[in-house]
Write a protein that holds these residues in place. Structure first.
Motif, short mmCIF file in Angstrom:
data_model
loop_
_atom_site.label_atom_id
_atom_site.label_comp_id
_atom_site.label_asym_id
_atom_site.label_seq_id
_atom_site.Cartn_x
_atom_site.Cartn_y
_atom_site.Cartn_z
N TYR A 1 -78.57 -11.72 -88.19
CA TYR A 1 -79.55 -12.71 -87.78
C TYR A 1 -80.75 -12.62 -88.71
CZ TYR A 1 -82.17 -8.92 -85.51
OH TYR A 1 -82.87 -7.77 -85.26
N ARG B 1 -69.45 -2.24 -92.32
CA ARG B 1 -70.53 -1.48 -91.71
C ARG B 1 -70.15 -0.01 -91.54
NH1 ARG B 1 -74.04 -5.31 -89.45
NH2 ARG B 1 -73.11 -7.38 -89.38
N GLY C 1 -78.56 -17.80 -86.14
CA GLY C 1 -78.39 -17.52 -87.56
C GLY C 1 -77.07 -17.91 -88.18
N ALA C 2 -75.98 -17.85 -87.43
CA ALA C 2 -74.67 -17.99 -88.06
C ALA C 2 -74.55 -19.33 -88.77
CB ALA C 2 -73.58 -17.87 -87.00
N THR D 1 -78.14 -2.86 -89.46
CA THR D 1 -78.56 -3.03 -88.06
C THR D 1 -78.71 -4.50 -87.69
OG1 THR D 1 -80.90 -2.84 -88.59
CG2 THR D 1 -79.76 -0.81 -88.04
N ARG D 2 -78.25 -5.39 -88.60
CA ARG D 2 -77.98 -6.80 -88.32
C ARG D 2 -79.11 -7.77 -88.59
NH1 ARG D 2 -73.04 -7.45 -86.25
NH2 ARG D 2 -72.03 -5.53 -85.62
N PRO E 1 -88.31 -5.08 -90.68
CA PRO E 1 -88.05 -3.86 -89.92
C PRO E 1 -87.81 -2.67 -90.85
CG PRO E 1 -86.61 -5.66 -89.23
CD PRO E 1 -87.24 -6.06 -90.52
#
Lengths: 242, 201
Positions: free
Chosen positions: B26, B197, B15-16, B82-83, B32
């Motif tokens: 990501y 965060r 992803g970066a 949560t990324r 989710p």
């Protein structure tokens, strides 16, 4: 050294729980005691400097500078694939934590606790159950653990021992969804309200519930707990991934 | 000193560096769910949305009244603490400033509250000028309860916990008051581009 500083963590133990899940015991350079249910961020760095970070629950109660993470392989899992398949004793990772102040159980809390875990979602509940083992004046804690088959059962040896003990303050029941071992009286199937009535703690007004698993599992389990009479306000949940 | 994990290379489409993806995130095609407890089910005939000014004046909408307000379609990227990030999500909703149009606005902070008891706090400016909506459709359909239906706040430039699900009210206030996750260790503001965060980030 705050809990948000990345710490070097060395793999000092590897246990393949199933074909797709591995428990890593990590020795963390600087670690402050965590509470049962908390998680860490794990960071992996590639030779070109690329990094990937994912959260994982801690499966053990505070134990010096050691923590256990149980990692389930996810589809195309960039980090889980490495943690489950590419680690060995001596592998170096980075972690930061402990993180999370909500999905935690306090060992001074005498209220009865009903844990409900699906698949690898049982990991943070294990930290609670194992911490509870060491509390002398304890309220009852029960675990309902939904697992697809004996082949996907995490912590199988430990559960066999726990189920033999029949400790009324610490009752563990494995509910198989697809294939049950020979001699298992309950037919395989998803968790139902009647399972909660049969194998769970009585739904007293003060009973705390902790539910962890995939989103679908958690949504369903919470609905069943409420149906079975547990108070919605006392239900805490942690949902995994997609 | 950089600590490398031997043998780790990352997946090919990692992803970066992709545009629209903040550091440490990501990209996922799934959707989710992150929430702290049970998913509330809110019947539309009892649903209300209430906006309260810091002088105590309040304005509220029934579902029918709310749906008569002018709505916009927006396509935005979501970033969860949560990324995971989900790109190009399409929502329909009412701009927050429409809801505040008739209010006496003195306070500069907002506490959003939800059915089920969840709260989150934001500066008022982060809800104005086309930066935030109360949405009621996702990808052209009603929003599933686990994703915050019937209506949720959408503040896509902040981490997703600021986009309160099951929105019930917005309260304007002079003083900032930490919400649910903000009291439990999450950052007070939550800018994904600065990786805000946790408290100390």
């Amino acid at each position: 050294m705050g809990r948000l500083t990345w710490q070097r963590a060395t793999v000092v133990g590897v246990l393949d729980e199933t074909a797709t899940a591995r428990t890593l015991t990590l020795e963390v350079d600087t670690w402050s005691a965590h509470r049962p249910g908390q998680h860490v961020d794990v960071r992996l760095t590639a030779p070109d400097g690329y990094t990937a970070v994912r959260p994982y629950s801690i499966a053990t109660p505070a134990n010096g500078s050691r923590i256990d993470l149980t990692v389930g392989l996810t589809e195309n899992g960039e980090v889980s694939g490495y943690l489950v398949g590419g680690t060995k004793i001596g592998t170096v990772l980075e972690v930061r934590g402990p993180l999370g102040g909500w999905f935690v159980w306090d060992r001074d809390d005498p209220a009865p606790v009903q844990l409900v875990g699906g698949g690898v979602g049982v990991a943070p509940l294990m930290a609670m159950l194992r911490a509870h083992d060491w509390v002398a004046e304890r309220g009852p804690m029960g675990l309902l653990y939904s697992s697809r088959s004996p082949g996907t059962l995490l912590y199988a040896t430990e559960f066999a021992g726990r189920m033999r003990c029949q400790d009324p303050t610490s009752a563990v029941t494995v509910l198989y969804t697809r294939t049950a071992p020979d001699g298992e009286p309950r037919l395989p199937g998803r968790l139902t309200t009647s399972d909660i009535g049969t194998y769970g703690l009585p739904p007293l007004s003060g009973t705390r519930c902790y539910v962890c698993g995939s989103t679908g599992f958690v949504e369903a389990a919470i609905e069943l707990l409420i149906e079975a009479g547990f108070a919605a306000d006392n239900i805490r949940a942690e949902r995994f991934g997609p | 000193m950089t600590i490398y994990s031997a043998g780790f290379t990352g997946r090919p489409e990692r992803g970066a560096g992709k545009s629209g993806v903040p550091p440490g995130q990501y990209v996922t095609r799934e959707f989710p769910v992150l929430s702290a407890g049970p998913t509330p089910l809110i019947p539309l005939d009892t649903w209300r949305l209430e906006v309260t000014g810091d002088d105590g004046t309040a304005r509220s909408w029934t579902w029918e009244e709310f749906r008569e307000l002018d709505a916009e379609e927006v396509t935005v990227n979501l970033h969860c603490v949560t990324r995971w990030s989900k790109l190009g999500t399409a929502w329909t909703g009412v701009p927050v400033e429409t809801l505040l149009a008739d209010m006496e606005v003195d306070g500069v902070f907002v506490l959003a509250s939800s059915y089920g008891g969840y709260t989150t706090n934001l500066p008022l400016v982060d809800l104005l000028d086309g930066k935030a909506w109360v949405v009621f459709e996702y990808e052209g359909r009603t929003i599933d309860p686990e994703h915050g239906g019937p209506a949720r706040l959408l503040v896509p430039h902040l981490y997703l916990w600021k986009s309160a699900k099951w929105l019930r009210g917005l309260r304007l206030q002079a003083r900032d008051e930490a919400g649910f996750w903000e009291r439990l260790g999450y950052h007070n503001y939550g800018d994904p581009w600065r990786e805000q965060r946790h408290w100390d980030d």
